[in-house]
Design a protein around this motif. Structure first.
Motif, mmCIF file in Angstrom:
data_model
loop_
_atom_site.group_PDB
_atom_site.id
_atom_site.type_symbol
_atom_site.label_atom_id
_atom_site.label_comp_id
_atom_site.label_asym_id
_atom_site.label_seq_id
_atom_site.Cartn_x
_atom_site.Cartn_y
_atom_site.Cartn_z
ATOM 1 N N ARG A 66 0.832 -1.204 0.000
ATOM 2 C CA ARG A 66 0.000 0.000 0.000
ATOM 3 C C ARG A 66 0.866 1.253 0.000
ATOM 4 O O ARG A 66 0.578 2.212 -0.722
ATOM 5 C CB ARG A 66 -0.935 0.002 1.204
ATOM 6 N N SER A 67 1.928 1.240 0.792
ATOM 7 C CA SER A 67 2.821 2.404 0.847
ATOM 8 C C SER A 67 3.497 2.635 -0.500
ATOM 9 O O SER A 67 3.603 3.775 -0.957
ATOM 10 C CB SER A 67 3.887 2.201 1.928
ATOM 11 N N GLU A 68 3.939 1.555 -1.133
ATOM 12 C CA GLU A 68 4.587 1.679 -2.442
ATOM 13 C C GLU A 68 3.602 2.200 -3.483
ATOM 14 O O GLU A 68 3.943 3.056 -4.296
ATOM 15 C CB GLU A 68 5.160 0.335 -2.880
ATOM 16 N N GLN A 69 2.367 1.682 -3.464
ATOM 17 C CA GLN A 69 1.348 2.146 -4.414
ATOM 18 C C GLN A 69 1.021 3.612 -4.185
ATOM 19 O O GLN A 69 0.844 4.372 -5.136
ATOM 20 C CB GLN A 69 0.089 1.291 -4.306
ATOM 21 N N GLN A 70 0.943 4.004 -2.933
ATOM 22 C CA GLN A 70 0.658 5.394 -2.613
ATOM 23 C C GLN A 70 1.793 6.295 -3.116
ATOM 24 O O GLN A 70 1.537 7.359 -3.670
ATOM 25 C CB GLN A 70 0.470 5.555 -1.103
ATOM 26 N N ALA A 71 3.035 5.849 -2.942
ATOM 27 C CA ALA A 71 4.180 6.622 -3.431
ATOM 28 C C ALA A 71 4.150 6.721 -4.951
ATOM 29 O O ALA A 71 4.421 7.796 -5.519
ATOM 30 C CB ALA A 71 5.478 5.987 -2.952
ATOM 31 N N LEU A 72 3.796 5.617 -5.622
ATOM 32 C CA LEU A 72 3.711 5.640 -7.089
ATOM 33 C C LEU A 72 2.604 6.587 -7.565
ATOM 34 O O LEU A 72 2.784 7.318 -8.546
ATOM 35 C CB LEU A 72 3.469 4.234 -7.635
ATOM 36 N N ARG A 73 1.460 6.558 -6.870
ATOM 37 C CA ARG A 73 0.364 7.471 -7.241
ATOM 38 C C ARG A 73 0.785 8.927 -7.049
ATOM 39 O O ARG A 73 0.508 9.775 -7.903
ATOM 40 C CB ARG A 73 -0.887 7.173 -6.410
ATOM 41 N N ALA A 74 1.454 9.209 -5.934
ATOM 42 C CA ALA A 74 1.897 10.579 -5.672
ATOM 43 C C ALA A 74 2.897 11.032 -6.734
ATOM 44 O O ALA A 74 2.833 12.166 -7.225
ATOM 45 C CB ALA A 74 2.519 10.671 -4.282
ATOM 46 N N GLU A 75 3.788 10.130 -7.125
ATOM 47 C CA GLU A 75 4.777 10.444 -8.160
ATOM 48 C C GLU A 75 4.089 10.696 -9.502
ATOM 49 O O GLU A 75 4.430 11.637 -10.214
ATOM 50 C CB GLU A 75 5.770 9.284 -8.282
ATOM 51 N N ALA A 76 3.099 9.866 -9.834
ATOM 52 C CA ALA A 76 2.360 10.038 -11.090
ATOM 53 C C ALA A 76 1.591 11.360 -11.088
ATOM 54 O O ALA A 76 1.548 12.070 -12.108
ATOM 55 C CB ALA A 76 1.404 8.868 -11.308
ATOM 56 N N GLU A 77 1.001 11.705 -9.955
ATOM 57 C CA GLU A 77 0.280 12.976 -9.849
ATOM 58 C C GLU A 77 1.240 14.151 -10.016
ATOM 59 O O GLU A 77 0.899 15.148 -10.657
ATOM 60 C CB GLU A 77 -0.449 13.065 -8.511
ATOM 61 N N GLN A 78 2.429 14.029 -9.459
ATOM 62 C CA GLN A 78 3.435 15.078 -9.589
ATOM 63 C C GLN A 78 3.850 15.241 -11.054
ATOM 64 O O GLN A 78 3.959 16.361 -11.553
ATOM 65 C CB GLN A 78 4.664 14.717 -8.742
ATOM 66 N N ARG A 79 4.094 14.106 -11.732
ATOM 67 C CA ARG A 79 4.466 14.162 -13.146
ATOM 68 C C ARG A 79 3.346 14.787 -13.979
ATOM 69 O O ARG A 79 3.602 15.593 -14.880
ATOM 70 C CB ARG A 79 4.782 12.762 -13.675
ATOM 71 N N ALA A 80 2.100 14.409 -13.685
ATOM 72 C CA ALA A 80 0.954 14.949 -14.433
ATOM 73 C C ALA A 80 0.832 16.458 -14.223
ATOM 74 O O ALA A 80 0.566 17.205 -15.172
ATOM 75 C CB ALA A 80 -0.329 14.239 -14.013
ATOM 76 N N ALA A 81 1.040 16.898 -12.991
ATOM 77 C CA ALA A 81 0.963 18.336 -12.702
ATOM 78 C C ALA A 81 2.085 19.084 -13.425
ATOM 79 O O ALA A 81 1.863 20.167 -13.989
ATOM 80 C CB ALA A 81 1.036 18.578 -11.203
#
Length: 137
Positions: A66-81
């Motif tokens: 869950r922590s890894e998935q959350q980190a990946l989602r946060a990274e993807a959101e950062q890239r999208a922004a």
């Protein structure tokens, strides 16, 4: 107040046939003595202990996932922004380029040398393609 059974001890006695008995109440017909019982702390058997370790390991693994998935989602959101910001800048620059009448280069003497209409069209088209490629992802 605790009930009397909460304070009851363990009694030991030997009956007429020589058999030893234990109970929480002393018998009235024979002599008995109270004994102190030290109960060993309860220890789970090996199977229960292994099962508990498996459960804890599984829960730890799921938490890590869950922590890894959350980190990946946060990274993807950062890239999208970041991409959205870059696209906004590129579109603004494209709009500005389309408002210009022509482009120029600076020669070795520091003078402006305007390019012809065909080169102006190629510059604009290359930049449109860059905007399209960058912002369509």
């Amino acid at each position: 107040m605790f009930p009397l059974t909460a304070h009851a001890g363990v009694y030991k006695w030997v009956d007429a046939q020589g058999r030893t008995h234990f109970g929480d109440r002393p018998p009235s017909e024979v002599k008995s003595k109270q004994v102190q019982i030290d109960a060993a702390p309860a220890q789970p058997d090996a199977t229960a202990r292994a099962r508990q370790e498996n459960i804890e390991s599984f829960l730890d693994q799921k938490q890590q996932e869950r922590s890894e998935q959350q980190a990946l989602r946060a990274e993807a959101e950062q890239r999208a922004a970041k991409q959205a910001e870059q696209c906004q800048k590129l579109r603004a620059r494209l709009k500005y380029m389309e408002s210009l009448s022509g482009f120029y280069n600076v020669n070795d003497q520091g003078e402006r040398v305007f390019v012809d209409d065909a080169e102006n069209a190629r510059i604009r088209e290359r930049f449109r393609a860059k905007v399209q490629q960058t912002c369509s992802r």
